[in-house]
Motif scaffolding. Structure first.
Motif, PDB file in Angstrom:
ATOM      1  N   ILE A   2       0.838  -1.192   0.000  1.00  0.00           N
ATOM      2  CA  ILE A   2       0.000   0.000   0.000  1.00  0.00           C
ATOM      3  C   ILE A   2       0.876   1.248   0.000  1.00  0.00           C
ATOM      4  O   ILE A   2       0.560   2.245  -0.658  1.00  0.00           O
ATOM      5  CB  ILE A   2      -0.951  -0.006   1.213  1.00  0.00           C
ATOM      6  CG1 ILE A   2      -1.956  -1.141   1.108  1.00  0.00           C
ATOM      7  CG2 ILE A   2      -1.674   1.322   1.362  1.00  0.00           C
ATOM      8  CD1 ILE A   2      -2.940  -0.995  -0.018  1.00  0.00           C
ATOM      9  N   ALA A   5       1.939   1.874  -3.463  1.00  0.00           N
ATOM     10  CA  ALA A   5       0.824   2.387  -4.255  1.00  0.00           C
ATOM     11  C   ALA A   5       0.610   3.871  -3.986  1.00  0.00           C
ATOM     12  O   ALA A   5       0.393   4.651  -4.917  1.00  0.00           O
ATOM     13  CB  ALA A   5      -0.444   1.593  -3.944  1.00  0.00           C
ATOM     14  N   ASP A  29      -0.729   3.676 -13.408  1.00  0.00           N
ATOM     15  CA  ASP A  29      -0.936   2.251 -13.683  1.00  0.00           C
ATOM     16  C   ASP A  29      -0.153   1.384 -12.705  1.00  0.00           C
ATOM     17  O   ASP A  29      -0.660   0.377 -12.205  1.00  0.00           O
ATOM     18  CB  ASP A  29      -0.537   1.918 -15.115  1.00  0.00           C
ATOM     19  CG  ASP A  29      -1.499   2.506 -16.136  1.00  0.00           C
ATOM     20  OD1 ASP A  29      -2.649   2.815 -15.755  1.00  0.00           O
ATOM     21  OD2 ASP A  29      -1.094   2.650 -17.307  1.00  0.00           O
ATOM     22  N   GLN A  32      -1.902   1.413  -9.380  1.00  0.00           N
ATOM     23  CA  GLN A  32      -3.070   0.533  -9.368  1.00  0.00           C
ATOM     24  C   GLN A  32      -2.662  -0.931  -9.248  1.00  0.00           C
ATOM     25  O   GLN A  32      -3.305  -1.702  -8.531  1.00  0.00           O
ATOM     26  CB  GLN A  32      -3.883   0.729 -10.639  1.00  0.00           C
ATOM     27  CG  GLN A  32      -4.684   1.988 -10.654  1.00  0.00           C
ATOM     28  CD  GLN A  32      -5.485   2.122 -11.934  1.00  0.00           C
ATOM     29  OE1 GLN A  32      -5.087   1.620 -12.976  1.00  0.00           O
ATOM     30  NE2 GLN A  32      -6.603   2.806 -11.859  1.00  0.00           N
ATOM     31  N   ILE A  33      -1.608  -1.319  -9.934  1.00  0.00           N
ATOM     32  CA  ILE A  33      -1.135  -2.701  -9.850  1.00  0.00           C
ATOM     33  C   ILE A  33      -0.710  -3.035  -8.428  1.00  0.00           C
ATOM     34  O   ILE A  33      -1.093  -4.080  -7.874  1.00  0.00           O
ATOM     35  CB  ILE A  33       0.015  -2.938 -10.849  1.00  0.00           C
ATOM     36  CG1 ILE A  33      -0.522  -2.899 -12.279  1.00  0.00           C
ATOM     37  CG2 ILE A  33       0.734  -4.249 -10.567  1.00  0.00           C
ATOM     38  CD1 ILE A  33       0.553  -2.863 -13.345  1.00  0.00           C
ATOM     39  N   PHE A  35      -1.689  -1.601  -5.696  1.00  0.00           N
ATOM     40  CA  PHE A  35      -2.864  -1.602  -4.833  1.00  0.00           C
ATOM     41  C   PHE A  35      -3.612  -2.925  -4.927  1.00  0.00           C
ATOM     42  O   PHE A  35      -3.973  -3.520  -3.913  1.00  0.00           O
ATOM     43  CB  PHE A  35      -3.791  -0.440  -5.203  1.00  0.00           C
ATOM     44  CG  PHE A  35      -5.093  -0.479  -4.464  1.00  0.00           C
ATOM     45  CD1 PHE A  35      -5.154  -0.083  -3.140  1.00  0.00           C
ATOM     46  CD2 PHE A  35      -6.252  -0.920  -5.083  1.00  0.00           C
ATOM     47  CE1 PHE A  35      -6.356  -0.112  -2.450  1.00  0.00           C
ATOM     48  CE2 PHE A  35      -7.448  -0.954  -4.401  1.00  0.00           C
ATOM     49  CZ  PHE A  35      -7.502  -0.551  -3.080  1.00  0.00           C
ATOM     50  N   TRP A  36      -3.849  -3.410  -6.149  1.00  0.00           N
ATOM     51  CA  TRP A  36      -4.610  -4.643  -6.298  1.00  0.00           C
ATOM     52  C   TRP A  36      -3.826  -5.859  -5.819  1.00  0.00           C
ATOM     53  O   TRP A  36      -4.411  -6.802  -5.287  1.00  0.00           O
ATOM     54  CB  TRP A  36      -5.095  -4.813  -7.732  1.00  0.00           C
ATOM     55  CG  TRP A  36      -6.218  -3.875  -8.021  1.00  0.00           C
ATOM     56  CD1 TRP A  36      -6.212  -2.827  -8.879  1.00  0.00           C
ATOM     57  CD2 TRP A  36      -7.506  -3.875  -7.397  1.00  0.00           C
ATOM     58  NE1 TRP A  36      -7.419  -2.179  -8.832  1.00  0.00           N
ATOM     59  CE2 TRP A  36      -8.231  -2.800  -7.937  1.00  0.00           C
ATOM     60  CE3 TRP A  36      -8.109  -4.673  -6.444  1.00  0.00           C
ATOM     61  CZ2 TRP A  36      -9.534  -2.510  -7.543  1.00  0.00           C
ATOM     62  CZ3 TRP A  36      -9.412  -4.383  -6.060  1.00  0.00           C
ATOM     63  CH2 TRP A  36     -10.114  -3.312  -6.601  1.00  0.00           C
ATOM     64  N   ILE A  37      -2.509  -5.831  -5.964  1.00  0.00           N
ATOM     65  CA  ILE A  37      -1.694  -6.912  -5.399  1.00  0.00           C
ATOM     66  C   ILE A  37      -1.835  -6.919  -3.886  1.00  0.00           C
ATOM     67  O   ILE A  37      -1.976  -7.984  -3.261  1.00  0.00           O
ATOM     68  CB  ILE A  37      -0.223  -6.777  -5.835  1.00  0.00           C
ATOM     69  CG1 ILE A  37      -0.075  -7.097  -7.312  1.00  0.00           C
ATOM     70  CG2 ILE A  37       0.678  -7.675  -5.008  1.00  0.00           C
ATOM     71  CD1 ILE A  37       1.312  -6.823  -7.871  1.00  0.00           C
ATOM     72  N   VAL A  39      -4.379  -5.818  -2.126  1.00  0.00           N
ATOM     73  CA  VAL A  39      -5.727  -6.274  -1.784  1.00  0.00           C
ATOM     74  C   VAL A  39      -5.820  -7.793  -1.886  1.00  0.00           C
ATOM     75  O   VAL A  39      -6.403  -8.454  -1.015  1.00  0.00           O
ATOM     76  CB  VAL A  39      -6.777  -5.588  -2.693  1.00  0.00           C
ATOM     77  CG1 VAL A  39      -8.126  -6.250  -2.562  1.00  0.00           C
ATOM     78  CG2 VAL A  39      -6.867  -4.117  -2.366  1.00  0.00           C
ATOM     79  N   ILE A  40      -5.238  -8.362  -2.925  1.00  0.00           N
ATOM     80  CA  ILE A  40      -5.264  -9.820  -3.101  1.00  0.00           C
ATOM     81  C   ILE A  40      -4.505 -10.509  -1.978  1.00  0.00           C
ATOM     82  O   ILE A  40      -4.988 -11.503  -1.404  1.00  0.00           O
ATOM     83  CB  ILE A  40      -4.704 -10.203  -4.483  1.00  0.00           C
ATOM     84  CG1 ILE A  40      -5.664  -9.748  -5.582  1.00  0.00           C
ATOM     85  CG2 ILE A  40      -4.436 -11.696  -4.572  1.00  0.00           C
ATOM     86  CD1 ILE A  40      -5.095  -9.834  -6.980  1.00  0.00           C
TER      87      ILE A  40
END
Length: 57
Positions: A2, A5, A29, A32-33, A35-37, A39-40
């Protein structure tokens, strides 16, 4: 993750203000990558915490 990000989002904002649109888009971009990593990873650890924790104790 985070933290990375947020760093890339700030970089994207600064670059956008300075007029470097292409670099700002690329930094956004990447943010965002990251951030989603994050979250996963958080979701996987959350699920594992509920399933494995019950088996260990």
């Amino acid at each position: 993750m985070i933290r990375l990000a947020v760093i890339f989002a700030v970089i994207a904002a600064v670059l956008g203000i300075l007029g470097f649109g292409g670099l700002a888009g690329a930094a956004w971009d990447v943010a965002q990558i990251f951030f989603w990593i994050a979250v996963i990873i958080a979701a996987v650890l959350f699920v594992l915490g509920f399933t494995i924790y019950k088996k260990v104790t």
